[in-house]
Design a protein around this motif. Structure first.
Motif, mmCIF file in Angstrom:
data_model
loop_
_atom_site.group_PDB
_atom_site.id
_atom_site.type_symbol
_atom_site.label_atom_id
_atom_site.label_comp_id
_atom_site.label_asym_id
_atom_site.label_seq_id
_atom_site.Cartn_x
_atom_site.Cartn_y
_atom_site.Cartn_z
ATOM 1 N N PRO A 164 -8.062 6.011 1.839
ATOM 2 C CA PRO A 164 -9.352 5.620 1.243
ATOM 3 C C PRO A 164 -10.556 5.843 2.144
ATOM 4 N N LEU A 165 -10.364 5.951 3.461
ATOM 5 C CA LEU A 165 -11.494 6.112 4.363
ATOM 6 C C LEU A 165 -11.655 7.544 4.882
ATOM 7 N N SER A 166 -10.816 8.457 4.440
ATOM 8 C CA SER A 166 -10.776 9.791 5.041
ATOM 9 C C SER A 166 -12.096 10.542 4.938
ATOM 10 N N GLY A 167 -12.870 10.301 3.886
ATOM 11 C CA GLY A 167 -14.118 11.028 3.713
ATOM 12 C C GLY A 167 -15.333 10.353 4.295
ATOM 13 N N GLN A 168 -15.133 9.186 4.894
ATOM 14 C CA GLN A 168 -16.267 8.417 5.413
ATOM 15 C C GLN A 168 -16.764 8.987 6.741
ATOM 16 N N ARG A 169 -18.067 8.888 6.970
ATOM 17 C CA ARG A 169 -18.610 9.231 8.276
ATOM 18 C C ARG A 169 -18.022 8.278 9.318
ATOM 19 N N VAL A 170 -17.761 8.782 10.499
ATOM 20 C CA VAL A 170 -17.064 7.985 11.500
ATOM 21 C C VAL A 170 -17.841 7.974 12.810
ATOM 22 N N TYR A 171 -18.006 6.787 13.357
ATOM 23 C CA TYR A 171 -18.529 6.629 14.707
ATOM 24 C C TYR A 171 -17.602 5.711 15.484
ATOM 25 N N ASP A 172 -17.775 5.705 16.774
ATOM 26 C CA ASP A 172 -16.868 5.015 17.671
ATOM 27 C C ASP A 172 -16.693 3.541 17.316
ATOM 28 N N SER A 173 -17.778 2.858 16.988
ATOM 29 C CA SER A 173 -17.689 1.425 16.713
ATOM 30 C C SER A 173 -16.809 1.131 15.500
ATOM 31 N N LEU A 174 -16.792 2.030 14.526
ATOM 32 C CA LEU A 174 -15.951 1.830 13.352
ATOM 33 C C LEU A 174 -14.469 1.863 13.727
ATOM 34 N N ILE A 175 -14.122 2.800 14.610
ATOM 35 C CA ILE A 175 -12.732 2.900 15.049
ATOM 36 C C ILE A 175 -12.353 1.686 15.896
ATOM 37 N N GLN A 176 -13.268 1.246 16.751
ATOM 38 C CA GLN A 176 -12.977 0.050 17.540
ATOM 39 C C GLN A 176 -12.688 -1.144 16.635
ATOM 40 N N GLY A 177 -13.464 -1.273 15.558
ATOM 41 C CA GLY A 177 -13.272 -2.386 14.647
ATOM 42 C C GLY A 177 -11.979 -2.288 13.864
ATOM 43 N N LEU A 178 -11.683 -1.112 13.317
ATOM 44 C CA LEU A 178 -10.531 -0.945 12.441
ATOM 45 C C LEU A 178 -9.205 -1.028 13.196
ATOM 46 N N THR A 179 -9.190 -0.651 14.464
ATOM 47 C CA THR A 179 -7.938 -0.645 15.227
ATOM 48 C C THR A 179 -7.619 -1.970 15.892
ATOM 49 N N GLY A 180 -8.532 -2.941 15.818
ATOM 50 C CA GLY A 180 -8.304 -4.203 16.508
ATOM 51 C C GLY A 180 -8.738 -4.183 17.955
ATOM 52 N N LEU A 181 -9.304 -3.072 18.397
ATOM 53 C CA LEU A 181 -9.734 -2.976 19.793
ATOM 54 C C LEU A 181 -10.795 -4.023 20.115
ATOM 55 N N THR A 182 -11.649 -4.336 19.153
ATOM 56 C CA THR A 182 -12.684 -5.348 19.391
ATOM 57 C C THR A 182 -12.082 -6.739 19.574
ATOM 58 N N THR A 183 -10.965 -6.989 18.908
ATOM 59 C CA THR A 183 -10.290 -8.275 19.067
ATOM 60 C C THR A 183 -9.581 -8.343 20.418
#
Length: 402
Positions: A127-146
């Protein structure tokens, strides 16, 4: 990497730094950019000689070619280059290279030995494959921020460097090296490699931070913070960090800090006890360290073979004796940006020593040179410039230099 030809269709950080790593190791990297515009990173602040620091740092050892890939003529030129390339790297959003006609399936019939790396943010599907991506989005989605917060109950925190972008670049460079090695070992065909930032970061986290999720049949508790303070301690004049994992290191630290009685404290005699009583342990350490300067404590800790280091500001890093003595930071002269200070190539090869990295290119600086290398005649190049398929930036550079 000497003799390896790479076509770099990437912008921003992950793709450009991946090819930068290979360019520094000797590959001939041609950065293909939009005429008159180029990589967005070119326009970032912190500039000298009309070149941004970030562009200079992740696009060195490359040549720049400006080519309009939205035209059939531009695609035809690119296909001629691809027919003689070893590697192509692209980080367009999924579906773009297919629409342009320069996907792996379009180019592999022209060059069976081609290695083609597709970089994406979230992957090619989902569902997210076509979305624009920046570093902060990946940090959030992977749990890195937690992970950075230290606990599931704390406010998530970003790592204040674009770690997912940079990590993906390093993984990409390694994957390309592995694919090139496999091709040379087998003497066979190239292949299509797919890599997403999401995959790179989750693989990275699973090495240490996803331990509770490793055993599929075990219940997963809420991740609790180990301590309300971390391993950074304040001294009389700054900050240091101390790491004591083994019993010997813990005991030596107690002696270095002048408190050998801590060694016999039952709360801290085992690794398990030191973890269970982490807040009490770290509070004791911090209560002592403000009595002396960082230099005094580091000398005492080093004398007892305890791992410790100063906490440095970025301006202090480049002047630290260890950094200076190892020659990690080097200076060079760039023809447009002037005097540069950069980190050298991290891996030092004693058998196949690459040339020193070349300065990052101006937009379209090598248009004529690159096409001539690939067999284009002067009149063909002139016609491509006249029709706008090939950028005219090189002519502007030549005029300015004259």
């Amino acid at each position: 990497m000497t003799g390896i030809k790479i076509l770099d269709l990437c912008s921003m950080m992950s793709g450009p730094w991946a090819t930068d790593i290979l360019g520094d190791q000797g590959a001939d990297v041609i950065k293909v950019e939009v005429p008159g515009k180029g990589d967005h990173v070119r326009a970032l602040p912190n500039r000298s000689g009309d070149m941004s620091a970030m562009f200079v740092n992740v696009n060195r050892s490359k040549r720049s070619l400006t080519l309009d890939l939205k035209t059939p003529e531009g695609v035809a030129v690119f296909k001629r280059l691809a027919a003689d390339a070893d590697v192509i790297v692209q980080n367009f959003r999924p579906g773009v290279v297919e629409r342009l006609g320069i996907s792996y399936d379009d180019l592999a019939p022209l060059n069976s030995r081609l290695i083609y790396l597709s970089l994406s943010g979230f992957g090619e599907g989902g569902p997210l494959s076509g979305q624009r991506v920046y570093d902060s989005l990946i940090q959030g989605l992977t749990g890195l921020t937690t992970v950075q917060a230290g606990s599931d109950n704390e406010r998530p925190r970003l790592i204040r460097t674009i770690l997912p972008d940079k990590l993906t670049a390093v993984v990409a460079a390694q994957a390309l090296s592995a694919a090139l090695f496999a091709r040379e070992r087998s003497g066979g065909d190239g292949q299509h490699i797919r890599l997403s930032m999401l995959e790179a970061v989750l693989s990275f986290l699973w090495a240490s931070d996803m331990g509770a999720y490793t055993f599929a049949d075990k219940p997963v508790p809420i991740e609790k913070g180990g301590s309300f303070i971390d391993l950074i301690y304040q001294t009389a004049d700054g900050y240091i960090t101390i790491a004591t994992n083994s019993n010997v290191e813990w005991q030596n630290m107690c002696r270095a800090l002048g408190h050998p009685e801590w060694i016999d404290d039952e709360r801290f005699t085992t690794p398990t006890g030191r973890l269970e009583n982490i807040n009490e342990r770290l509070e004791l350490i911090q209560s002592v360290l403000t009595d002396k300067t960082s230099a005094e404590w580091l000398e005492a800790l080093d004398g007892h073979d305890v791992p410790a280091a100063p906490i440095l500001k970025r301006s202090e890093v480049i002047e630290h004796p260890q950094v200076l003595s190892t020659g990690i930071v080097v200076e060079s002269e760039h023809p447009f940006a002037g005097r540069l200070r950069q980190a050298r190539v991290a891996a030092r090869f004693l058998g196949t020593v690459p040339d020193a990295p070349r300065g990052a290119p101006k937009l379209g600086e090598h248009n004529r040179e690159v096409l001539a290398d690939y067999g284009f005649a002067d009149n063909e190049i002139d016609q491509l410039i006249a029709t706008g398929v090939l950028g005219s930036e090189q002519e502007l550079i030549a005029t300015a230099q004259a």
